[in-house]
Write a protein that holds these residues in place. Structure first.
Motif, PDB file in Angstrom:
ATOM      1  N   HIS A 272       7.342 -10.737  -0.654  1.00  0.00           N
ATOM      2  CA  HIS A 272       7.021 -11.327   0.647  1.00  0.00           C
ATOM      3  C   HIS A 272       5.999 -10.439   1.359  1.00  0.00           C
ATOM      4  CE1 HIS A 272      10.133 -14.378   0.328  1.00  0.00           C
ATOM      5  NE2 HIS A 272      11.004 -13.443   0.004  1.00  0.00           N
ATOM      6  N   PRO A 273       4.701 -10.765   1.262  1.00  0.00           N
ATOM      7  CA  PRO A 273       3.675  -9.924   1.885  1.00  0.00           C
ATOM      8  C   PRO A 273       3.898  -9.701   3.381  1.00  0.00           C
ATOM      9  CG  PRO A 273       2.664 -11.506   0.401  1.00  0.00           C
ATOM     10  CD  PRO A 273       4.107 -11.884   0.510  1.00  0.00           C
ATOM     11  N   GLU A 274       4.408 -10.731   4.073  1.00  0.00           N
ATOM     12  CA  GLU A 274       4.610 -10.584   5.525  1.00  0.00           C
ATOM     13  C   GLU A 274       5.621  -9.489   5.843  1.00  0.00           C
ATOM     14  OE1 GLU A 274       4.884 -13.357   3.845  1.00  0.00           O
ATOM     15  OE2 GLU A 274       3.239 -14.652   4.523  1.00  0.00           O
ATOM     16  N   ASP A 281      -1.018  -2.442   8.111  1.00  0.00           N
ATOM     17  CA  ASP A 281      -2.056  -3.438   7.888  1.00  0.00           C
ATOM     18  C   ASP A 281      -2.427  -3.584   6.415  1.00  0.00           C
ATOM     19  OD1 ASP A 281      -2.340  -3.453  10.800  1.00  0.00           O
ATOM     20  OD2 ASP A 281      -4.248  -4.433  10.392  1.00  0.00           O
ATOM     21  N   LYS A 282      -2.048  -2.620   5.586  1.00  0.00           N
ATOM     22  CA  LYS A 282      -2.483  -2.642   4.185  1.00  0.00           C
ATOM     23  C   LYS A 282      -1.396  -2.040   3.312  1.00  0.00           C
ATOM     24  CE  LYS A 282      -6.113  -0.610   1.263  1.00  0.00           C
ATOM     25  NZ  LYS A 282      -7.309   0.263   1.256  1.00  0.00           N
ATOM     26  N   HIS A 283      -1.225  -2.608   2.104  1.00  0.00           N
ATOM     27  CA  HIS A 283      -0.260  -2.066   1.147  1.00  0.00           C
ATOM     28  C   HIS A 283      -0.768  -2.339  -0.264  1.00  0.00           C
ATOM     29  CE1 HIS A 283       3.632  -0.822  -0.482  1.00  0.00           C
ATOM     30  NE2 HIS A 283       3.556  -1.869  -1.281  1.00  0.00           N
ATOM     31  N   LEU A 308      -2.576  -5.826  -0.669  1.00  0.00           N
ATOM     32  CA  LEU A 308      -2.202  -6.776   0.375  1.00  0.00           C
ATOM     33  C   LEU A 308      -2.792  -6.284   1.697  1.00  0.00           C
ATOM     34  CD1 LEU A 308       1.576  -7.264  -0.523  1.00  0.00           C
ATOM     35  CD2 LEU A 308      -0.332  -8.728  -1.188  1.00  0.00           C
ATOM     36  N   ARG A 309      -3.357  -7.202   2.446  1.00  0.00           N
ATOM     37  CA  ARG A 309      -3.994  -6.813   3.703  1.00  0.00           C
ATOM     38  C   ARG A 309      -3.818  -7.927   4.729  1.00  0.00           C
ATOM     39  NH1 ARG A 309      -8.316  -3.257   3.700  1.00  0.00           N
ATOM     40  NH2 ARG A 309      -8.746  -3.865   1.531  1.00  0.00           N
ATOM     41  N   ALA A 375      -4.559 -11.283  -0.500  1.00  0.00           N
ATOM     42  CA  ALA A 375      -4.192 -10.454  -1.651  1.00  0.00           C
ATOM     43  C   ALA A 375      -5.403 -10.346  -2.569  1.00  0.00           C
ATOM     44  CB  ALA A 375      -3.012 -11.056  -2.391  1.00  0.00           C
ATOM     45  N   ARG A 376      -5.710  -9.135  -2.996  1.00  0.00           N
ATOM     46  CA  ARG A 376      -6.823  -8.918  -3.928  1.00  0.00           C
ATOM     47  C   ARG A 376      -6.283  -8.247  -5.184  1.00  0.00           C
ATOM     48  NH1 ARG A 376     -10.528  -4.926  -5.145  1.00  0.00           N
ATOM     49  NH2 ARG A 376      -9.790  -3.555  -3.485  1.00  0.00           N
ATOM     50  N   PHE A 377      -6.540  -8.875  -6.340  1.00  0.00           N
ATOM     51  CA  PHE A 377      -6.099  -8.340  -7.624  1.00  0.00           C
ATOM     52  C   PHE A 377      -7.215  -7.506  -8.238  1.00  0.00           C
ATOM     53  CE2 PHE A 377      -3.439 -11.907  -6.809  1.00  0.00           C
ATOM     54  CZ  PHE A 377      -2.245 -11.685  -7.472  1.00  0.00           C
ATOM     55  N   TYR A 378      -6.843  -6.423  -8.908  1.00  0.00           N
ATOM     56  CA  TYR A 378      -7.850  -5.643  -9.629  1.00  0.00           C
ATOM     57  C   TYR A 378      -7.180  -4.889 -10.784  1.00  0.00           C
ATOM     58  CZ  TYR A 378      -6.118  -1.365  -7.360  1.00  0.00           C
ATOM     59  OH  TYR A 378      -5.319  -0.320  -6.942  1.00  0.00           O
TER      60      TYR A 378
END
Length: 394
Positions: A272-274, A281-283, A308-309, A375-378
């Protein structure tokens, strides 16, 4: 944290003994909200597993693919099925639970589809990401191919619009809505999915008659009107698919093996990103496992990293007031201040000046309301996590 060991090896061995086959697991997790997909990058590690099974360079009598996936790239099932066929006389799939969309398509290439009591297949109607935006209303990001075909059928059959000028007007509005290039891709995907399904069904050892093949393809692409519909084993068998029910022992082993991967990939523990970003603010989530390929000799795990941002709406004219002016008491000039004190004051001013960018950022964030989470994947890739002792023993 890396597994550094096999996940379901002991159960795979038991299934192989029961089935008198060789088993490869292809398991793409669907942990909410970051599911994995059947994708081309899995073909190479699957080939490594096939090579490891075929150490004697002679065809294996029977290979079972233990399959779990919600779907993915529809161009991949043919590559996987035809590759496995090169290594065996008989190719089957074992389905403990979900084998939807592209996974259903892959199953069409099997000689036998062994479905447990909880097993589900699904429609194989493809979904496309639009290539261009039309004029006017912005369409959804994803477009179901059969939705477009169903709309055109509705216009002709239900709305009874057959006048050529009226049909041309409808088509023009559709082009404006989703774009001409996307419509072209819809038409290609419509034909492509049927071609691949037919090719897969005709690779089976026991040949199907043309009428049965056409019925299966038509049912899976058009006649199940909801993409989310789960096709249980009885319905799949009635459709004409070569479905078999496992005996009690195999049923139990298949479910036990499923539970191993469910636990390893934490499928019942949604992210759950929230909640994660509640106080920040970022994880960053590092080394997250989302898919597994495993056999008795090897194990590959697909791991990825996610940032996650919080998404914020920055105001066009943020109000920021910073005053670094140093006011001396009345009647006091800088020359009257001792040199040591002047040095200290200069240091304080320099430190304050360096803190200004941080203060500005904090103030802009304070004035920017949160409008969502991105969400940004890398760095995602398949990693060979076969224990070292197993690598050296072969």
């Amino acid at each position: 944290m890396r597994s550094n060991s096999f996940i379901g090896r002991s159960i795979i061995k038991k299934i192989e003994e029961t089935r008198r086959s060789k088993v490869i697991v292809y398991f793409t997790g669907d942990r909410f909200p970051f599911p994995a997909r059947i994708a081309e990058d899995a073909v190479r590690p699957l080939y490594d597993h096939l090579l490891a099974l075929d150490s004697s360079n002679s065809k294996i009598k029977k290979i079972d693919l233990f399959l779990y996936s919600r779907g993915g790239d529809i161009s991949v099932p043919w590559r996987i099925a035809s590759m496995i066929r090169e290594f065996c006389d008989e190719f089957n799939v074992l389905i403990p639970y979900k084998a939807l969309s592209a996974a259903t398509l892959l199953s069409l290439g099997a000689d036998h589809i062994i479905m447990g009591r909880k097993a589900e297949l699904g429609p194989i109607d493809p979904t496309l990401v639009r290539t261009t935006m039309g004029e006017g209303t912005i369409p959804p990001r994803e477009i179901a191919v059969e939705d477009v075909n169903s709309f055109l059928s509705f216009i002709k059959e239900r709305a009874n619009i057959n006048d050529q000028d009226a049909l041309a007007t409808v088509v023009n509005s559709l082009v404006k809505e989703i774009g001409s290039l996307t419509l072209g891709r819809v038409n290609r995907a419509h034909h492509h999915i049927r071609l691949i399904a037919r090719k897969l069904l005709t690779t089976r050892k026991e040949k199907m008659d043309e009428e049965k093949i056409s019925t299966i393809i038509e049912t899976l692409t058009e006649k199940i009107y909801s993409h989310g519909h789960g096709i249980a084993r009885r319905e799949a068998r009635d459709m004409g698919l070569p479905v078999e029910y496992p005996n009690e022992k195999l049923e139990k082993l298949m479910w036990e093996l499923y539970l191993k991967y469910e636990e390893f990939l934490h499928l019942r523990e949604p992210i759950h990103p929230e909640l994660i970003l509640k106080d920040k603010d970022k994880h960053e989530i590092v080394d997250l496992p989302i898919a597994v390929i495993e056999s008795v000799n090897k194990i590959h795990v697909f791991r990825t990293n996610i940032i996650l941002r919080k998404k914020r709406q920055i105001p066009p004219n943020p109000q920021i007031n910073i005053n670094l002016t140093l006011q001396l008491p009345p009647g006091i000039t800088p020359q009257q201040i001792p040199k040591q004190a002047q040095k200290i004051l200069n240091q304080i001013l320099n430190q304050a000046a360096k803190a200004v960018p941080k203060i500005v950022r904090q103030e802009i964030l304070r004035q920017s309301p949160i409008i969502g989470v991105e969400a940004r994947f890398y760095g995602g890739k398949w990693i060979d996590e076969t224990p070292r002792e197993d690598k050296t023993s072969r």
